[in-house]
Design a protein around this motif. Structure first.
Motif, PDB file in Angstrom:
ATOM      1  N   LEU A 160      -5.740  83.414  38.447  1.00  0.00           N
ATOM      2  CA  LEU A 160      -4.251  83.416  38.371  1.00  0.00           C
ATOM      3  C   LEU A 160      -3.840  84.834  38.318  1.00  0.00           C
ATOM      4  O   LEU A 160      -2.749  84.948  39.043  1.00  0.00           O
ATOM      5  CB  LEU A 160      -3.801  82.744  36.991  1.00  0.00           C
ATOM      6  N   ARG A 172       6.122  81.162  38.826  1.00  0.00           N
ATOM      7  CA  ARG A 172       5.007  79.863  38.784  1.00  0.00           C
ATOM      8  C   ARG A 172       3.747  80.236  38.279  1.00  0.00           C
ATOM      9  O   ARG A 172       3.143  79.660  37.790  1.00  0.00           O
ATOM     10  CB  ARG A 172       4.879  79.669  40.306  1.00  0.00           C
ATOM     11  N   VAL A 173       3.305  81.710  38.530  1.00  0.00           N
ATOM     12  CA  VAL A 173       1.885  81.834  38.041  1.00  0.00           C
ATOM     13  C   VAL A 173       1.790  81.915  36.457  1.00  0.00           C
ATOM     14  O   VAL A 173       0.713  81.532  35.877  1.00  0.00           O
ATOM     15  CB  VAL A 173       1.194  83.296  38.486  1.00  0.00           C
ATOM     16  N   ARG A 175       3.870  80.338  34.392  1.00  0.00           N
ATOM     17  CA  ARG A 175       3.509  78.679  33.819  1.00  0.00           C
ATOM     18  C   ARG A 175       2.228  78.307  34.017  1.00  0.00           C
ATOM     19  O   ARG A 175       1.891  77.494  33.142  1.00  0.00           O
ATOM     20  CB  ARG A 175       4.744  78.152  34.908  1.00  0.00           C
ATOM     21  N   SER A 176       1.739  78.511  35.247  1.00  0.00           N
ATOM     22  CA  SER A 176       0.392  77.960  35.268  1.00  0.00           C
ATOM     23  C   SER A 176      -0.617  78.574  34.410  1.00  0.00           C
ATOM     24  O   SER A 176      -1.516  77.807  33.817  1.00  0.00           O
ATOM     25  CB  SER A 176      -0.276  78.312  36.872  1.00  0.00           C
TER      26      SER A 176
END
Length: 197
Positions: A160, A172-173, A175-176
């Protein structure tokens, strides 16, 4: 007195090597451009470090976190989640983010057969997996495979970090990363109470 000055100068050079790699990368790195960047000579770098490879490994060692301290006092899964999220924030955009760029490059180079970074990468990975697995055991002594959970977290976070660095898609990253940490770790007593309540 000269010895202390040598150690100070060596530390300054190592910090500069890290900055060079973060700014310009490892690809095709040679002593002369590094020396120019550091306002010194190739001969002086050889005096301090012996070889380019030894200089690079010494610079990397200055970036290696003390993972035992990171996980030393953890006896609760919620605290472990919090500590992992703090590490994510520091490595993705905090003061450690330049070091992260360097370490990710080194890990990629470590995959090249005969490269100088394999031993460093193996040792750094083994250290963090061992310490994280130890925290998982402290939280739940009956845990069946803490090494695999630790490996998923360590390798997942590294992947990530690469994604975030390459794409620039921070939301996005992030959240991931949060999802990886939340869903990979076992449920704590508070989680179980929420699920059954």
């Amino acid at each position: 007195m000269a010895r202390t000055q040598d150690l100070v100068r060596r530390s300054e050079l190592l910090a500069g090597v890290v900055d060079y790699i973060a700014d310009r990368g490892l690809a095709g790195l040679s002593l002369r451009p590094v020396a120019d960047y550091l306002d010194t000579s190739s001969r002086m770098l050889i005096h301090y470090f012996g070889t380019k490879e030894a200089m690079l490994v010494a610079a990397l060692e200055t970036q290696r976190p003390v993972v035992s301290a990171m996980f030393a006092d953890i006896d609760d899964v919620d605290l472990l989640r919090e500590r992992l999220w703090e590490a994510w924030e520091a490595n993705s955009e905090g003061s450690s983010s330049r070091s992260t760029r360097v370490v990710l490059q080194v890990l990629a180079e470590a995959g090249i057969q005969g490269g100088p970074f394999l031993e460093y990468a193996q040792s750094a990975t083994a250290d963090i997996v061992r310490e994280l697995a130890g925290s998982l055991r402290a939280i739940d002594p009956s845990h069946t495979d803490p090494e695999s959970v630790a490996t998923i977290l360590v390798s997942g976070v590294r992947g990530l970090l690469v994604d975030r660095l390459v794409t620039g898609d921070h939301d996005r990253v992030d959240r991931s990363a949060r999802m990886l940490i939340e869903r990979t770790l076992p449920s704590g007593p508070d989680d179980e109470a929420r699920e059954t309540g």
